[in-house]
Scaffold this motif. Structure first.
Motif, mmCIF file in Angstrom:
data_model
loop_
_atom_site.group_PDB
_atom_site.id
_atom_site.type_symbol
_atom_site.label_atom_id
_atom_site.label_comp_id
_atom_site.label_asym_id
_atom_site.label_seq_id
_atom_site.Cartn_x
_atom_site.Cartn_y
_atom_site.Cartn_z
ATOM 1 N N ILE A 1 62.355 28.970 18.281
ATOM 2 C CA ILE A 1 64.265 29.196 18.165
ATOM 3 C C ILE A 1 64.697 27.900 18.533
ATOM 4 C CG2 ILE A 1 65.881 30.293 19.950
ATOM 5 C CD1 ILE A 1 64.044 31.828 18.749
ATOM 6 N N LEU B 1 68.663 27.022 18.979
ATOM 7 C CA LEU B 1 69.382 27.225 20.061
ATOM 8 C C LEU B 1 70.901 26.015 19.872
ATOM 9 C CD1 LEU B 1 70.644 28.766 22.807
ATOM 10 C CD2 LEU B 1 69.349 27.013 24.180
ATOM 11 N N TRP C 1 61.708 24.865 22.721
ATOM 12 C CA TRP C 1 63.294 25.264 21.281
ATOM 13 C C TRP C 1 63.851 23.888 21.100
ATOM 14 C CZ3 TRP C 1 65.926 29.989 24.111
ATOM 15 C CH2 TRP C 1 64.974 30.953 24.375
ATOM 16 N N GLY D 1 69.776 31.598 18.896
ATOM 17 C CA GLY D 1 71.075 31.703 19.761
ATOM 18 C C GLY D 1 71.856 31.231 20.503
ATOM 19 N N THR E 1 77.860 38.484 16.943
ATOM 20 C CA THR E 1 77.951 39.199 16.804
ATOM 21 C C THR E 1 76.913 40.290 16.028
ATOM 22 O OG1 THR E 1 78.983 39.195 18.974
ATOM 23 C CG2 THR E 1 78.663 42.160 18.141
ATOM 24 N N ILE F 1 73.410 37.595 16.530
ATOM 25 C CA ILE F 1 72.597 36.380 17.410
ATOM 26 C C ILE F 1 73.056 36.886 18.992
ATOM 27 C CG2 ILE F 1 73.761 33.788 17.689
ATOM 28 C CD1 ILE F 1 74.021 34.201 14.544
ATOM 29 N N PRO F 2 72.372 36.413 20.091
ATOM 30 C CA PRO F 2 72.756 36.562 21.641
ATOM 31 C C PRO F 2 73.888 36.274 21.499
ATOM 32 C CG PRO F 2 70.056 36.179 20.955
ATOM 33 C CD PRO F 2 70.545 36.537 19.730
ATOM 34 N N VAL F 3 74.069 35.993 22.475
ATOM 35 C CA VAL F 3 74.889 34.694 22.859
ATOM 36 C C VAL F 3 75.434 34.816 25.012
ATOM 37 C CG1 VAL F 3 77.394 33.400 23.254
ATOM 38 C CG2 VAL F 3 76.676 34.684 21.114
ATOM 39 N N LEU G 1 68.567 34.340 27.282
ATOM 40 C CA LEU G 1 68.586 34.172 26.119
ATOM 41 C C LEU G 1 67.018 34.516 25.607
ATOM 42 C CD1 LEU G 1 70.251 31.368 24.347
ATOM 43 C CD2 LEU G 1 70.669 33.846 24.349
ATOM 44 N N ASN G 2 65.880 33.960 26.329
ATOM 45 C CA ASN G 2 64.727 34.684 26.051
ATOM 46 C C ASN G 2 64.606 35.882 25.970
ATOM 47 O OD1 ASN G 2 61.674 33.782 25.735
ATOM 48 N ND2 ASN G 2 61.697 34.295 26.974
ATOM 49 N N LEU H 1 67.350 38.644 26.292
ATOM 50 C CA LEU H 1 67.923 39.119 24.970
ATOM 51 C C LEU H 1 67.210 38.732 23.614
ATOM 52 C CD1 LEU H 1 71.521 37.435 26.083
ATOM 53 C CD2 LEU H 1 71.017 40.208 26.731
ATOM 54 N N LEU H 2 66.321 37.816 23.097
ATOM 55 C CA LEU H 2 64.614 38.157 22.222
ATOM 56 C C LEU H 2 64.657 38.669 22.160
ATOM 57 C CD1 LEU H 2 65.380 33.714 21.418
ATOM 58 C CD2 LEU H 2 66.903 35.777 19.988
#
Length: 376
Positions: A69, A71, A99, A127, A146, A150-152, A326-327, A329-330
């Motif tokens: 990932i 970041l 990451w 992320g 969004t 891509i999560p924020v 974030l992890n 959400l991913l």
């Protein structure tokens, strides 16, 4: 609607249920929701919030680490000690989870935010962490993340802590801002035995700062023997240039009547000491901050130089939490939404709570917990 009215509205909407009386008075007799405790009770609350060595009360399970990932960290202003501390925590956690990290500094300006967000979007990261800033104001700029899936996640991006249901930012990692603000004001009331004459420093560019200022003012106004002398609106990004002049003006106006300075961030006090020394006020004016527990603030508290306390954020821990959120959400899981308890750092406990990082780093074993969750 002006910023003060807006701050009071947000304060009322949050309610006392998320304030210090609920968080710290555990098991005590309940008061009316609108009431604030008397000076003796405030002293008890402050003493409890100053205790060290609390065990880990955050998440104990979650998804294993996602691999490969990249970041992006979009930081409001790395000159701010709190933002810098969180960025360091994110980097530390990212090394453990495996990451890659790219940091973009907005420098505290609208144009800087535009450039930082554009650079982060061009990176096409897995992320994004928004460190500082205002999630509502930045919603249009963050919308493309969004749209691309891509999560924020954010740190200090809203007036309340925890999951955010509306908008591109999934969670605001923070202690409870209103609890932090109330504790800071209570510490001033308790220290003065109910006779604090106060100036509050805030930045109306940020919802979280307005809400914290309103909460501090609410406590001071409720103290019959205290006086709220002034609310000073000083942009954090311009505090280095503005604070010397602001301090001179306030000292000329209030003189030795002014006994307590409260601020929504330690950074204001970085630029206040020289004017206090020049005015012969090396004693008699006590400074207390409602965040974030910067290295400079710790040095002042240790030296007994002007600043007496800070309601310090566990910045490094929060950096690890941001990576963990974030992890989650991913992995398609909900965020933990963990909210760290408020903690007051003073000369009496700084030897325990200072930590090797020069900032509040709770000895709760959080690193080992997150490693175990991630399988690292």
């Amino acid at each position: 609607m002006d910023w003060w009215t807006d701050g009071r509205r947000r304060l009322a909407a949050a309610s006392c249920a998320c304030g210090l009386l609920s968080a710290l008075a555990q098991g005590g007799a309940a008061r009316a929701a609108e009431a604030l405790p008397d000076t003796v009770r405030m002293q008890q609350i402050v003493a409890r919030a100053s205790e060290h060595g609390a065990p880990w009360d955050g998440p104990a399970s979650g998804p294993r680490a996602r691999a490969d990932i990249t970041l992006a960290i979009v930081s409001e202003d790395l000159r701010n000690g709190g933002i810098l501390g969180v960025a360091k925590g994110i980097k530390e956690a990212a090394r453990v989870i495996g990451w890659k990290v790219h940091v973009y500094d907005a420098g505290g300006t609208p144009e800087g935010r535009r450039r930082a967000v554009a650079s982060a979007l061009a990176l096409q990261p897995g992320g994004v962490v928004l460190v500082g800033g205002d999630a509502v104001e930045m919603r249009p700029a963050l919308a493309p993340f969004t749209q691309r899936g891509i999560p924020v996640v954010g740190w200090h991006v809203a007036a309340t802590a925890g999951p955010m249901a509306d908008g591109p930012v999934a969670v605001n990692v923070s202690t409870d801002p209103l609890a932090v603000a109330r504790l800071t004001a209570m510490a001033a009331v308790a220290d003065s035995a109910g006779h604090a004459n106060v100036v509050i420093f805030t930045d109306s560019n940020f919802q979280i700062a307005k809400a914290k200022a309103a909460a501090m003012a609410e406590v001071i106004r409720a103290c019959s023997g205290c006086r709220l002398l002034a609310l000073e609106d000083v942009p954090i990004s311009g505090s280095a240039q503005a604070m010397p002049g602001v301090m001179r003006r306030l000292l000329e106006r209030y003189g030795r009547t002014w006994t307590y300075a409260l601020a929504i961030n330690d950074i204001y006090f970085d630029y206040a000491g020289a004017e206090l020394t020049r005015a012969g006020r090396s004693e008699g004016l006590r400074m207390l901050s409602a965040g974030d527990g910067s290295a400079a603030a710790f040095l002042r508290i240790q030296a007994g130089a002007f600043q007496t306390s800070t309601v310090a954020e566990p910045l490094n821990l929060q950096g690890w939490q941001l990576v963990d959120e974030l992890n989650r959400l991913l992995a398609g899981q909900p965020v933990s939404g963990y909210v760290s308890p408020v903690h007051l750092v003073t000369a009496g406990n700084i030897a325990f709570d200072g930590g090797p990082l020069g900032q509040y780093d709770p000895d709760s074993g959080y690193r080992a917990v997150y490693r175990r969750i991630w399988g690292r």
